[in-house]
Every structure is written in structure tokens, then in C-alpha cells.
Design an enzyme around this catalytic site. Structure first.
Site, PDB file in Angstrom:
ATOM      1  N   ARG A 238       0.821  -1.130   0.097  1.00  0.00           N
ATOM      2  CA  ARG A 238      -0.008  -0.143  -0.048  1.00  0.00           C
ATOM      3  C   ARG A 238       1.026   1.243   0.053  1.00  0.00           C
ATOM      4  O   ARG A 238       1.786   1.195   0.773  1.00  0.00           O
ATOM      5  CB  ARG A 238      -0.957  -0.107   1.234  1.00  0.00           C
ATOM      6  CG  ARG A 238      -1.986  -0.898   1.333  1.00  0.00           C
ATOM      7  CD  ARG A 238      -2.931  -0.552  -0.004  1.00  0.00           C
ATOM      8  NE  ARG A 238      -4.364  -1.088   0.015  1.00  0.00           N
ATOM      9  CZ  ARG A 238      -4.451  -2.565  -0.754  1.00  0.00           C
ATOM     10  NH1 ARG A 238      -3.388  -2.567  -1.310  1.00  0.00           N
ATOM     11  NH2 ARG A 238      -5.570  -3.099  -0.683  1.00  0.00           N
ATOM     12  N   GLU A 267      -3.172   7.576  -4.101  1.00  0.00           N
ATOM     13  CA  GLU A 267      -3.462   7.190  -5.325  1.00  0.00           C
ATOM     14  C   GLU A 267      -4.927   7.570  -5.778  1.00  0.00           C
ATOM     15  O   GLU A 267      -5.873   7.918  -4.812  1.00  0.00           O
ATOM     16  CB  GLU A 267      -3.804   5.612  -5.150  1.00  0.00           C
ATOM     17  CG  GLU A 267      -3.214   4.574  -5.950  1.00  0.00           C
ATOM     18  CD  GLU A 267      -3.106   3.248  -5.626  1.00  0.00           C
ATOM     19  OE1 GLU A 267      -2.341   2.766  -4.836  1.00  0.00           O
ATOM     20  OE2 GLU A 267      -4.076   2.460  -5.884  1.00  0.00           O
ATOM     21  N   HIS A 285      -1.055   0.244  -9.808  1.00  0.00           N
ATOM     22  CA  HIS A 285      -1.739  -0.915  -8.912  1.00  0.00           C
ATOM     23  C   HIS A 285      -2.197  -2.023  -9.908  1.00  0.00           C
ATOM     24  O   HIS A 285      -3.499  -2.255  -9.738  1.00  0.00           O
ATOM     25  CB  HIS A 285      -2.758  -0.061  -8.171  1.00  0.00           C
ATOM     26  CG  HIS A 285      -3.424  -0.743  -7.117  1.00  0.00           C
ATOM     27  ND1 HIS A 285      -3.774  -0.187  -5.730  1.00  0.00           N
ATOM     28  CD2 HIS A 285      -3.153  -2.124  -6.372  1.00  0.00           C
ATOM     29  CE1 HIS A 285      -3.811  -1.157  -4.925  1.00  0.00           C
ATOM     30  NE2 HIS A 285      -3.313  -2.219  -5.252  1.00  0.00           N
TER      31      HIS A 285
HETATM   32  C1  GLV Z   1      -5.094  -5.094  -3.702  1.00  0.00           C
HETATM   33  O1  GLV Z   1      -4.391  -4.147  -3.958  1.00  0.00           O
HETATM   34  C2  GLV Z   1      -5.462  -6.001  -2.802  1.00  0.00           C
HETATM   35  O2  GLV Z   1      -5.674  -5.544  -1.589  1.00  0.00           O
HETATM   36  O3  GLV Z   1      -6.286  -6.847  -2.822  1.00  0.00           O
END
Ligand code: GLV
Length: 319
Positions: A238, A267, A285
């Protein structure tokens, strides 16, 4: 029949599974659902199937009403959900662990290779139309064989990344809240160390811990300064685990050699300092972004919701 609200587009097979038993209201817009629309739609929902782009907080739970039984996130990370607020209201929160482990580890390895072998730079160079030819010292990167990978957060994705890195000849160290299965540690030849040591000895640091107050800016100016100036940082976890302004400064000043990022602090915004740099690979992402993985995630989220609506324990509860 219960009312299930799905906050964004998910694979049709998962929607069909939900529709077979319940009334489903699924947001189908090409853009993320707006907050106002979301608060309006969740009113009266018994289940919410959420995407990580939607904040599931006390305001939303209250807007849904007291009949809400389950929030099923189509993601393994659940920093978008206020889990204590769910627990307080007797709402089950669930996520999708396991099914995206390999896809995300693939992207971590991809970023490691792109950053250390300067693939983004090479691609940009060719597309720019600039003249180039093979040269002894042209776009030299850094080898992985015999180097050390430091895995921060040795859960499933961290372990899967370590397994790949070992196949590329890397040594593995890791930092984790808990000891991992000794058999897996032995198979990977992985040694558990404190974060300080990991930062000091790793040639590549790859982040795989969950995001929360304990990991906010876990990697900031001080930690970047503790890394080797030849080292690389990769983040597929993250964004806010890394202080992005500090990372941009460290990359600009040559404090570390490079970075690969799949996730960003704010983001979808990316720190402007990063956009100017050649020694950082930026991808939007994509960790779990394969057809197979997204389908498996949506199916697991549907199973989580369906189980709770049938008064059963879901396959992947958080609380
Ligand atoms: C993607 O970022 C997830 O947490 O599944």
C-alpha cells in the site's frame, strides 16, 4: 431474499452467483461510484461487496442501516474498511486472502527486474526515437544473483515473492510480526531480522506488510538513509507505507539506486518528484490484475457475502 449492493464493476460470474440467491444492485459505471451515490445506494443493504477504492466507514455503515450483516471486500488489503466500526455494529467484514498471492508476487518480481535492469528507461528510450546501439556500458543495471532480498511482511505474498527471488539466486532475509513456518523458512533459506538490519544489508527491499497506523510511513527518510546507496525499494503493498516525498528525494539524491512502485501514497496521484526521475518504475496498482485472479477474488468475495447471508461463517472473515 436479501439485498446485496456491489460498489463497482466485478466479473460477471460473481454477479451471477450473487443474483442466483439475492437481489443485486451493482454499480456499473465506468468510473468509481461517487460518495453521495454510494451512500444512497447502500441504504437498506444486507450485504455490501466493496472495492478497495470505496471507503467503508461509520458514516457508510449507518447509511446502510441496522440490517447490514456483511461487508465483503474484493481485495486482500482492507485499509479502506473501518473494521472496529463493523465489529461494533455486529457486521462481519471479509477479504480475499490467498487468491491473489501469486499474481501480486509476479508483479513484485516484475518491478524488481524492471528497476534493477532499467527496463522502463530502455523502453522510454526506444519510444522516444533517440538513436541507440549496443554498447559495453550502455544502460547497465545490477544483477540479482548472490544479492540479498529483504522482505518486509512475510505473509503469503512476501513468501511467494521470496520463492521467486530465490529462483533468481537471491538470499532472503525478512522482517515479520511473527515467525513463519520453519519448513518454509528452511526451504527459502530465509533468516528473520529486525527492520534496521534488513535495511542495512538488503540489495532489494520489497514491502508486503498490511497498511495501518503501525505501518504508516514505515519507510521514511531515516529508513531510506539506512539503505545501501546501491539498493532498490519495491512496493506492491500500500502506498502510504512509504513516505513518497522522502522516497523522491532519496532517489533524486542517489541515496538509493532505484525503486519500483505499484501503489502510491495518494492514489491515483503520484508525487510529481517521482514523475521526473528515471530510476523509478511506476505502474498503476496492477498487483492482482489478471483475469484469473480478479475472477477468483470476486468469487471469494461473493462466497463471503453469501455465507454470512445464510448465517454461516464466511471463508475469509477479518473480524
Ligand atoms: C489489492 O491491492 C488488494 O489488496 O487486493
Amino acid at each position: 431474499m436479501s439485498r446485496v449492493v456491489v460498489t463497482g464493476r466485478i466479473p460477471e460470474t460473481a454477479l451471477e452467483k450473487l443474483r442466483a440467491e439475492h437481489e443485486v444492485d451493482a454499480w456499473q459505471g465506468p468510473e468509481s461510484i461517487g460518495r453521495e451515490e454510494l451512500l444512497r445506494r447502500v441504504a437498506g443493504a444486507d450485504a455490501v461487496v466493496s472495492l478497495l477504492t470505496e471507503r467503508i466507514d461509520a458514516e457508510l455503515l449507518d447509511a446502510a442501516g441496522p440490517q447490514l450483516k456483511v461487508v465483503a471486500n474484493v481485495a486482500v488489503g482492507y485499509d479502506n474498511i473501518d473494521v472496529p466500526a463493523c465489529t461494533q455494529r455486529g457486521i462481519v467484514a471479509a477479504n480475499t486472502p490467498g487468491v491473489l498471492t501469486e499474481a501480486t508476487a509476479d508483479i513484485a518480481l516484475g518491478l524488481i527486474l524492471m528497476a534493477t535492469r532499467r527496463l522502463g528507461e530502455g523502453e522510454r528510450l526506444i519510444r522516444s526515437g533517440q538513436a541507440w546501439k549496443w554498447g559495453m556500458f550502455f544502460l547497465l543495471g545490477s544483477s540479482l544473483q548472490g544479492k540479498t532480498l529483504g522482505v518486509v511482511g512475510m505473509g503469503g505474498i512476501g513468501q511467494a515473492t521470496a520463492r521467486r527471488a530465490k529462483a533468481f539466486g537471491m538470499e532472503i532475509v525478512y522482517q515479520s510480526r511473527s515467525e513463519i513456518d520453519p519448513g518454509i523458512a528452511a526451504e527459502l533459506g530465509a533468516r528473520r531480522v529486525e527492520l534496521d538490519e534488513l535495511l542495512a544489508i538488503s540489495d532489494v527491499v520489497s514491502l508486503h506488510c498490511p497498511y495501518g497506523p503501525a505501518t504508516h510511513h514505515l519507510i521514511g527518510a531515516e529508513q531510506l538513509a539506512a539503505m545501501k546507496d546501491s539498493a532498490y525499494l519495491v512496493n506492491t503493498a500500500r502506498g502510504p507505507i512509504v513516505d513518497e516525498a522522502a522516497l523522491a528525494a532519496a532517489l533524486r539524491d542517489g541515496q538509493i539506486a532505484g525503486a519500483g512502485l505499484d501503489v502510491f501514497e495518494n492514489e491515483p496521484s503520484v508525487h510529481p518528484g517521482l514523475l521526473e526521475l528515471d530510476n523509478v518504475v511506476l505502474v498503476p496498482h496492477l498487483g492482482s490484475a489478471t483475469v484469473e485472479t480478479r475472477t477468483a477474488m470476486a468469487m471469494l468475495a461473493a462466497d463471503n457475502a453469501l455465507a454470512v447471508l445464510s448465517d454461516e461463517r464466511p471463508p475469509a472473515p477479518i473480524n
